[in-house]
Motif scaffolding. Structure first.
Motif, PDB file in Angstrom:
ATOM      1  N   ALA A   1       3.605   6.544   4.311  1.00 53.68           N
ATOM      2  CA  ALA A   1       3.619   5.715   5.688  1.00 53.68           C
ATOM      3  C   ALA A   1       2.478   5.699   6.168  1.00 53.68           C
ATOM      4  CB  ALA A   1       4.846   5.770   6.275  1.00 53.68           C
ATOM      5  N   ARG A   2       1.873   6.823   6.634  1.00 47.94           N
ATOM      6  CA  ARG A   2       0.768   7.045   7.412  1.00 47.94           C
ATOM      7  C   ARG A   2      -0.498   6.628   6.483  1.00 47.94           C
ATOM      8  NH1 ARG A   2       1.121  13.551   9.149  1.00 47.94           N
ATOM      9  NH2 ARG A   2       2.429  12.926  11.157  1.00 47.94           N
ATOM     10  N   GLY A   3      -0.497   6.808   4.997  1.00 52.15           N
ATOM     11  CA  GLY A   3      -1.693   6.539   4.342  1.00 52.15           C
ATOM     12  C   GLY A   3      -1.776   4.874   4.426  1.00 52.15           C
ATOM     13  N   ALA A   4      -0.602   4.209   4.382  1.00 47.14           N
ATOM     14  CA  ALA A   4      -0.447   2.592   4.500  1.00 47.14           C
ATOM     15  C   ALA A   4      -1.212   2.190   5.899  1.00 47.14           C
ATOM     16  CB  ALA A   4       0.743   2.093   4.285  1.00 47.14           C
TER      17      ALA A   4
ATOM     18  N   GLY B   1       9.145   9.685   7.951  1.00 47.94           N
ATOM     19  CA  GLY B   1       8.962   8.585   7.089  1.00 47.94           C
ATOM     20  C   GLY B   1       8.480   7.327   7.747  1.00 47.94           C
ATOM     21  N   GLY B   2       8.683   7.198   9.036  1.00 46.23           N
ATOM     22  CA  GLY B   2       8.463   5.902   9.886  1.00 46.23           C
ATOM     23  C   GLY B   2       7.238   5.944  10.488  1.00 46.23           C
TER      24      GLY B   2
ATOM     25  N   LYS C   1       0.861  -1.148   0.027  1.00 45.58           N
ATOM     26  CA  LYS C   1       0.111   0.139  -0.113  1.00 45.58           C
ATOM     27  C   LYS C   1       0.816   1.338   0.213  1.00 45.58           C
ATOM     28  CE  LYS C   1      -3.933   2.071   0.099  1.00 45.58           C
ATOM     29  NZ  LYS C   1      -4.951   2.038  -1.146  1.00 45.58           N
ATOM     30  N   ALA C   2       1.916   1.415   0.674  1.00 39.99           N
ATOM     31  CA  ALA C   2       2.644   2.475   0.870  1.00 39.99           C
ATOM     32  C   ALA C   2       3.481   2.714  -0.517  1.00 39.99           C
ATOM     33  CB  ALA C   2       3.925   2.132   1.795  1.00 39.99           C
ATOM     34  N   VAL C   3       3.794   1.611  -1.381  1.00 37.34           N
ATOM     35  CA  VAL C   3       4.445   1.811  -2.776  1.00 37.34           C
ATOM     36  C   VAL C   3       3.344   1.991  -3.548  1.00 37.34           C
ATOM     37  CG1 VAL C   3       5.475   0.576  -4.542  1.00 37.34           C
ATOM     38  CG2 VAL C   3       6.315   0.190  -2.285  1.00 37.34           C
TER      39      VAL C   3
ATOM     40  N   ILE D   1       6.588   0.705  10.333  1.00 39.40           N
ATOM     41  CA  ILE D   1       6.766   0.771   8.833  1.00 39.40           C
ATOM     42  C   ILE D   1       7.650   2.000   8.351  1.00 39.40           C
ATOM     43  CG2 ILE D   1       4.523   2.021   8.490  1.00 39.40           C
ATOM     44  CD1 ILE D   1       4.344   0.751   5.658  1.00 39.40           C
ATOM     45  N   GLY D   2       8.536   1.914   7.606  1.00 42.18           N
ATOM     46  CA  GLY D   2       9.287   3.016   6.874  1.00 42.18           C
ATOM     47  C   GLY D   2       9.284   2.939   5.704  1.00 42.18           C
ATOM     48  N   VAL D   3       9.378   4.198   4.959  1.00 40.19           N
ATOM     49  CA  VAL D   3       9.224   4.498   3.655  1.00 40.19           C
ATOM     50  C   VAL D   3      10.401   5.542   3.299  1.00 40.19           C
ATOM     51  CG1 VAL D   3       7.918   5.475   1.640  1.00 40.19           C
ATOM     52  CG2 VAL D   3       6.636   4.234   3.356  1.00 40.19           C
TER      53      VAL D   3
END
Length: 145
Positions: A134-137, A106-107, A24-26, A120-122
């Protein structure tokens, strides 16, 4: 005890949920024309899922991992920890004690029923864009359960 090893009753963060979070993040990043990696870790900071776009920078994985680890370790967003430690002398000592920590946006911490289950980290875009993915995921994970 002999025979079979004891098994955990239920993983705190199963691999399917972790894979969906990373995907989802991607997906959110791609929709904005961004190239990122997303890493999901459990509460102990161990990698459970990774999704990295093939055309993202090679370093995005390592940075996303550090953001995820930081969020899982402290139970907060990685950038929030940076803001909390800003100007605090011991903040520098924390990063020297464990070089896996990264205090930029980002985390996000992953919390289920009030219990920290991972992070989760982006990484790959701006810190604000990484955090939005990250928040959206996380929001998707929370609302789809």
């Amino acid at each position: 005890m002999t025979g079979q090893a004891a098994r955990r009753a239920e993983p705190a963060l199963d691999d399917d949920a972790a894979a969906l979070l990373a995907a989802k993040a991607v997906e959110l990043a791609k929709a904005s024309g961004l190239r990122v990696a997303a890493v999901v870790v459990d509460a102990a900071g161990q990698v459970v899922a990774v999704r990295r776009q093939a055309d993202s920078y090679p370093t995005t994985y390592h940075i996303a991992l550090a953001k995820a680890f930081t969020s899982a370790n402290f139970g907060r967003e990685s950038g929030e920890m940076g803001r909390l430690l800003a100007g605090v002398e011991r903040g520098i000592h924390i990063t020297q004690a464990d070089d896996r920590l990264l205090f930029i946006d980002g985390g996000c911490a992953l919390v289920r029923d009030g219990v920290l289950v991972g992070g989760i980290g982006v990484s790959g875009a701006s810190a604000d864009e990484d955090l939005a993915c990250a928040r959206g995921a996380v929001e998707h994970w929370v609302t789809s359960r």
